[in-house]
Motif scaffolding. Structure first.
Motif, PDB file in Angstrom:
ATOM      1  N   VAL A   1      -6.104   4.953  -5.235  1.00  0.00           N
ATOM      2  CA  VAL A   1      -6.739   5.190  -3.793  1.00  0.00           C
ATOM      3  C   VAL A   1      -7.281   3.863  -3.340  1.00  0.00           C
ATOM      4  O   VAL A   1      -7.121   3.666  -1.928  1.00  0.00           O
TER       5      VAL A   1
ATOM      6  N   THR B   1       0.776  -1.327   0.024  1.00  0.00           N
ATOM      7  CA  THR B   1       0.065   0.029   0.097  1.00  0.00           C
ATOM      8  C   THR B   1       0.729   1.192  -0.117  1.00  0.00           C
ATOM      9  O   THR B   1       0.499   2.236  -0.723  1.00  0.00           O
TER      10      THR B   1
ATOM     11  N   LEU C   1       0.818   3.942  -3.136  1.00  0.00           N
ATOM     12  CA  LEU C   1       0.342   5.445  -2.913  1.00  0.00           C
ATOM     13  C   LEU C   1       1.442   6.367  -3.010  1.00  0.00           C
ATOM     14  O   LEU C   1       1.282   7.521  -3.128  1.00  0.00           O
TER      15      LEU C   1
ATOM     16  N   SER D   1      -5.536   1.512  -0.739  1.00  0.00           N
ATOM     17  CA  SER D   1      -5.594   1.481   0.797  1.00  0.00           C
ATOM     18  C   SER D   1      -6.276   0.773   1.567  1.00  0.00           C
ATOM     19  O   SER D   1      -6.206   0.643   3.013  1.00  0.00           O
ATOM     20  N   TYR D   2      -7.362   0.234   1.039  1.00  0.00           N
ATOM     21  CA  TYR D   2      -8.345  -0.595   1.641  1.00  0.00           C
ATOM     22  C   TYR D   2      -8.025  -2.324   1.673  1.00  0.00           C
ATOM     23  O   TYR D   2      -8.503  -2.862   2.337  1.00  0.00           O
TER      24      TYR D   2
END
Length: 78
Positions: A36, A25, A29, A39-40
């Motif tokens: 985006v 992640t 990023l 990020s989950y």
């Protein structure tokens, strides 16, 4: 292998998976155009770590409570 050892082993492997997903992640990023949704990705192993960690946390208290129940005679037996 009993149930407690399985949960402990799964917890260890989940910790490794979580660490790798966090690193991925950070790398994703840091790109020019970050995705985006990446990020989950660490959330699934994190939630699984939460449940296995809570089980491992409560385990000593549960065994102590179970042992105390077995050794203490109940009111019906007196």
């Amino acid at each position: 292998m009993n149930w407690n050892k399985w949960v402990r082993q799964i917890h260890r492997w989940l910790a490794i998976v979580f660490t790798v997903t966090v690193i991925v992640t950070f790398v994703a990023l840091a790109q020019e155009e970050p995705l985006v949704w990446v990020s989950y990705v660490p959330l699934l192993p994190l939630f699984l770590l939460l449940f296995t960690g809570l089980y491992l946390f409560v385990l000593p208290y549960a065994t102590k409570w179970r042992k105390a129940r077995r050794t203490t005679p109940s009111a019906a037996e007196s």
